[in-house]
Design a protein around this motif. Structure first.
Motif, short mmCIF file in Angstrom:
data_model
loop_
_atom_site.label_atom_id
_atom_site.label_comp_id
_atom_site.label_asym_id
_atom_site.label_seq_id
_atom_site.Cartn_x
_atom_site.Cartn_y
_atom_site.Cartn_z
N GLN A 57 71.42 58.46 7.14
CA GLN A 57 71.19 57.47 8.05
C GLN A 57 71.36 57.86 9.57
O GLN A 57 72.56 58.59 9.58
CB GLN A 57 71.81 56.10 7.62
CG GLN A 57 71.40 55.42 6.47
CD GLN A 57 72.14 54.32 6.37
OE1 GLN A 57 73.25 54.09 6.66
NE2 GLN A 57 71.40 53.15 5.71
N ILE A 58 70.78 57.48 10.49
CA ILE A 58 70.99 57.79 11.98
C ILE A 58 71.41 56.49 12.85
O ILE A 58 70.30 55.72 12.56
CB ILE A 58 70.06 58.53 12.71
CG1 ILE A 58 70.05 60.12 12.20
CG2 ILE A 58 70.32 58.61 14.26
CD1 ILE A 58 68.99 61.02 12.65
N GLU A 59 72.42 56.22 13.39
CA GLU A 59 72.52 55.11 14.14
C GLU A 59 72.72 55.35 15.65
O GLU A 59 73.84 56.29 15.86
CB GLU A 59 73.79 54.17 13.70
CG GLU A 59 74.07 52.89 14.35
CD GLU A 59 75.62 52.45 13.89
OE1 GLU A 59 75.51 51.07 14.11
OE2 GLU A 59 76.51 52.97 13.67
N PHE A 103 73.03 52.43 21.43
CA PHE A 103 72.40 51.64 22.13
C PHE A 103 71.62 50.66 21.20
O PHE A 103 71.08 49.64 21.74
CB PHE A 103 71.75 52.02 23.36
CG PHE A 103 70.39 53.00 22.82
CD1 PHE A 103 69.26 52.32 22.37
CD2 PHE A 103 70.62 54.41 22.81
CE1 PHE A 103 68.32 53.26 22.01
CE2 PHE A 103 69.45 55.27 22.32
CZ PHE A 103 68.37 54.61 21.94
N ASP A 104 71.70 51.01 20.05
CA ASP A 104 70.66 50.19 19.02
C ASP A 104 71.64 49.94 17.89
O ASP A 104 71.21 50.14 16.61
CB ASP A 104 69.46 51.10 18.67
CG ASP A 104 68.32 50.01 17.96
OD1 ASP A 104 68.53 49.00 17.87
OD2 ASP A 104 67.32 50.67 17.24
N ARG A 105 72.90 49.62 18.05
CA ARG A 105 73.89 49.59 16.89
C ARG A 105 73.62 48.62 15.99
O ARG A 105 72.95 47.44 16.26
CB ARG A 105 75.36 49.02 17.73
CG ARG A 105 76.26 49.39 16.83
CD ARG A 105 77.50 48.68 17.49
NE ARG A 105 78.11 49.68 18.40
CZ ARG A 105 78.96 50.58 17.95
NH1 ARG A 105 79.39 51.07 16.81
NH2 ARG A 105 79.54 51.42 19.30
N GLY A 106 73.73 49.07 14.59
CA GLY A 106 73.59 47.97 13.56
C GLY A 106 72.05 48.54 12.86
O GLY A 106 71.85 48.05 11.89
N ASN A 107 71.27 48.98 13.75
CA ASN A 107 69.90 49.49 13.06
C ASN A 107 69.95 51.02 12.89
O ASN A 107 70.19 51.87 13.31
CB ASN A 107 68.93 49.54 14.24
CG ASN A 107 68.25 48.17 14.20
OD1 ASN A 107 68.30 47.35 13.43
ND2 ASN A 107 67.76 47.85 15.46
N ASN A 131 79.61 62.66 14.06
CA ASN A 131 79.96 61.31 14.57
C ASN A 131 80.18 61.64 16.30
O ASN A 131 81.22 62.29 16.58
CB ASN A 131 81.39 61.19 14.17
CG ASN A 131 81.41 59.61 14.00
OD1 ASN A 131 81.07 58.79 14.55
ND2 ASN A 131 82.44 59.28 12.98
N GLY A 132 79.26 61.18 17.03
CA GLY A 132 79.26 61.43 18.31
C GLY A 132 79.64 60.59 19.42
O GLY A 132 80.28 59.31 18.84
N VAL A 133 79.31 60.52 20.89
CA VAL A 133 79.72 59.49 21.67
C VAL A 133 78.71 58.59 21.51
O VAL A 133 79.14 57.47 21.58
CB VAL A 133 79.58 60.25 23.05
CG1 VAL A 133 80.05 59.25 24.11
CG2 VAL A 133 80.58 61.48 23.24
N ASN A 134 77.45 58.74 21.24
CA ASN A 134 76.34 57.69 21.38
C ASN A 134 75.58 57.62 20.16
O ASN A 134 74.52 57.08 19.92
CB ASN A 134 75.53 58.06 22.69
CG ASN A 134 75.94 57.54 23.75
OD1 ASN A 134 76.74 56.38 23.74
ND2 ASN A 134 75.93 58.27 25.02
N VAL A 135 75.96 58.57 19.02
CA VAL A 135 75.21 58.47 17.91
C VAL A 135 76.09 58.88 16.76
O VAL A 135 77.04 59.73 16.75
CB VAL A 135 73.90 59.81 18.04
CG1 VAL A 135 74.42 60.91 18.36
CG2 VAL A 135 72.98 59.76 16.93
N ARG A 136 75.65 58.38 15.55
CA ARG A 136 76.28 58.83 14.25
C ARG A 136 75.14 59.05 13.14
O ARG A 136 74.30 58.32 13.10
CB ARG A 136 77.15 57.35 13.68
CG ARG A 136 78.12 57.77 12.49
CD ARG A 136 78.89 56.51 12.36
NE ARG A 136 78.37 55.34 12.52
CZ ARG A 136 78.63 54.53 11.55
NH1 ARG A 136 79.56 54.79 10.66
NH2 ARG A 136 78.21 53.35 11.35
#
Length: 301
Positions: free
Chosen positions: A74-76, A79-83, A121-126
């Motif tokens: 999965q990619i999260e 700015f669209d946290r939880g999706n 595990n990045g700044v704006n993406v996981r």
């Protein structure tokens, strides 16, 4: 009050384990709550084999509509946290509808799993990989348990690895050339190079080399770019003279680097740059940035 709390507790415990869990390499993984846990490490095309144990809490029976285990990549985007965007989704049915009165063990196997992207595990993406066990139930919420694991993929050394040669100049004031021995580096590599001063008419007081990581996520109006300076390395302190050459030797192993990721599932990219910074006596800064490619080498991992 205690009775109410107990009413919302699931009527069973779920344990997920890997068959080779004791012998398989473990690596640290930072969770959403900030805590770091040790989890199993896999690479693409491996078999993921293990067992699920469901243990009803003493005296309780578990009525269910079936038990399944999913393997999810999965990619999260933050700015669209939880999706979560699933790029890998495999499922195995473990049990048909029925009732559980006692501890039951279910073996599972996902064979030669395609896991093309690394955990990140990045700044704006996981980007994460999980095993997810679901006990489906009527009228009440499903019981779900997760097990994280990490994926790292290895690349053979590149067959072509050209050096980087560049010039920096301010007309009639400064002219330098710099050279790095190659343009592609593994994560434990050493950056070796040289800087030549051909013309120096401004008073420089120091020079440093930075390693920068640039993470870009999203697309169009939802594009976010984060640049982090991971390392600063002083190359020179004091004024250089014409004809002088300064060697560069920068070890990468102390820094937490990842491979270069280019357009992962059309969601994000991670790129690395060497940034040469010159500072004059009036604190003016001159930059020259050059992208380098990072890769994960099996021998150096």
């Amino acid at each position: 009050m205690n009775y109410l709390v107990g009413a919302f507790k699931p009527p069973c415990n779920i344990f997920i384990s890997f068959t080779d869990g004791r012998s398989r390499k473990q690596v640290p993984l930072k969770k959403e709550n900030g805590k770091t846990v040790m989890v199993a490490l896999f690479q693409s095309q491996e078999n993921i084999v293990g067992e699920v144990v469901i243990e009803p809490i003493h005296g309780k029976k578990v009525e269910h509509n079936g038990v399944k285990i999913e393997l999810l990549g999965q990619i999260e985007l933050f700015f669209d946290r939880g999706n979560f965007y699933d790029f890998t989704s495999l499922v195995r049915e473990l049990d048909v509808p029925g009732e559980l009165y006692e501890r039951k063990t279910y073996p599972f196997e996902f064979s030669t799993v395609e896991m093309p992207y690394e955990s990140y595990n990045g700044v704006n993406v996981r980007l994460r990989y999980i095993l997810k066990v679901t006990i489906s139930r009527n009228y009440v919420s499903n019981i779900v348990e997760y097990q994280d694991f990490v994926v790292r993929n290895y690349t053979p050394p590149p067959s072509i690895n050209n050096s980087i040669k560049m010039e920096v100049g301010i007309e009639d004031c400064l002219h330098i050339e710099f050279e790095y021995s190659k343009s592609k580096y593994h994560l434990k590599d050493v950056i070796i190079g040289k800087i030549y001063f051909l013309l120096v008419r401004i008073k420089l007081k120091n020079m440093e080399l930075e390693i920068r990581r640039r993470e870009s996520t999203g697309s169009g109006p939802n594009t976010y770019v984060e640049t982090e300076t991971l390392a600063k390395f002083e190359l020179m302190d004091g004024a250089p003279v014409r004809g002088e050459s300064i060697p560069i030797r920068l070890f990468l192993s102390p820094y937490e680097l990842t491979p270069t990721y280019r357009n992962i599932n059309n969601k994000f990219s991670v790129k690395y740059y060497l940034n040469l910074v010159l500072v004059d006596e009036e604190d003016r800064r001159y930059f020259k940035q050059q992208e380098i490619t990072m890769y994960r080498n099996l021998e150096a991992s």
